[in-house]
Design a protein around this motif. Sequence first.
Motif, PDB file in Angstrom:
ATOM      1  N   ALA A  90       0.837  -1.209   0.000  1.00 38.82           N
ATOM      2  CA  ALA A  90       0.000   0.000   0.000  1.00 38.82           C
ATOM      3  C   ALA A  90       0.869   1.255   0.000  1.00 38.82           C
ATOM      4  N   ARG A  91       2.111   1.107   0.438  1.00 39.23           N
ATOM      5  CA  ARG A  91       3.060   2.228   0.420  1.00 39.23           C
ATOM      6  C   ARG A  91       3.645   2.444  -0.977  1.00 39.23           C
ATOM      7  N   ALA A  92       3.291   1.578  -1.897  1.00 34.27           N
ATOM      8  CA  ALA A  92       3.838   1.631  -3.259  1.00 34.27           C
ATOM      9  C   ALA A  92       2.694   1.663  -4.279  1.00 34.27           C
ATOM     10  N   PRO A  93       1.882   2.724  -4.264  1.00 36.25           N
ATOM     11  CA  PRO A  93       0.746   2.762  -5.196  1.00 36.25           C
ATOM     12  C   PRO A  93       1.202   2.848  -6.649  1.00 36.25           C
ATOM     13  N   LEU A  94       0.422   2.227  -7.501  1.00 34.49           N
ATOM     14  CA  LEU A  94       0.729   2.186  -8.935  1.00 34.49           C
ATOM     15  C   LEU A  94      -0.364   2.883  -9.721  1.00 34.49           C
ATOM     16  N   ARG A  95      -0.041   3.240 -10.935  1.00 36.90           N
ATOM     17  CA  ARG A  95      -1.038   3.760 -11.865  1.00 36.90           C
ATOM     18  C   ARG A  95      -0.713   3.181 -13.237  1.00 36.90           C
ATOM     19  N   VAL A  96      -1.675   3.210 -14.116  1.00 34.57           N
ATOM     20  CA  VAL A  96      -1.478   2.714 -15.475  1.00 34.57           C
ATOM     21  C   VAL A  96      -1.007   3.882 -16.337  1.00 34.57           C
ATOM     22  N   ALA A  97       0.100   3.675 -17.020  1.00 29.95           N
ATOM     23  CA  ALA A  97       0.603   4.671 -17.972  1.00 29.95           C
ATOM     24  C   ALA A  97       0.382   4.107 -19.369  1.00 29.95           C
ATOM     25  N   VAL A  98      -0.171   4.925 -20.252  1.00 31.64           N
ATOM     26  CA  VAL A  98      -0.449   4.502 -21.617  1.00 31.64           C
ATOM     27  C   VAL A  98       0.384   5.355 -22.572  1.00 31.64           C
TER      28      VAL A  98
END
Length: 180
Positions: free
Chosen positions: A80-88
């Motif tokens: 949870a300390r390492a949130p991710l997001r999608v990069a396109v």
Amino acid sequence: MNDRAPAPGGLALVQALVNTLDIESGADSLDTSEGLARFGLAAGEAEGARELRESLRAVCLAHAGHPAHRKVAPLGELLARAPLRVAVDEDGGAARLVPATDGTSRASSSASPASPVPLAFRIAAVIAESLVEGTWPRLKACEAPTCHWAYYDRSPAGRGRWCSMSVCGARAKMRRYRAK
């Protein structure tokens, strides 16, 4: 100790991290600069990597149907300390997971000079990708209490129990035979 083929794709990173500690001998490759460099870690990041490793080991044991080897921080809390997001990619449309940079992320403050993306982010991305591929539950830890080495279970039924049939499996079978 593992004589199996490495885990597929990014799961090889998780497997390699879990296998940095030889429980039987006590040798920990995260105690060496070479072991840290293998994961792009600085000396000050070793303790966090050990905490992550042991949480991953507990999950791998759970995948094999075994209780945690000891009390550890829940993996979900660490990730949870390492949130991710999608990069396109604008040009080709390729998508990938990257560290979130929304101001709540500590990606830039915890990255070492050797690794622009912290280990927890790389592990989180690997787990997310392996969930999509269906490979995550097959990364397991050996049931032998003196081993707990991570292995990828390629058996058709997914019921592998030991990292190595010739070592841990043979020892377990010999103990059962002698007990009879």
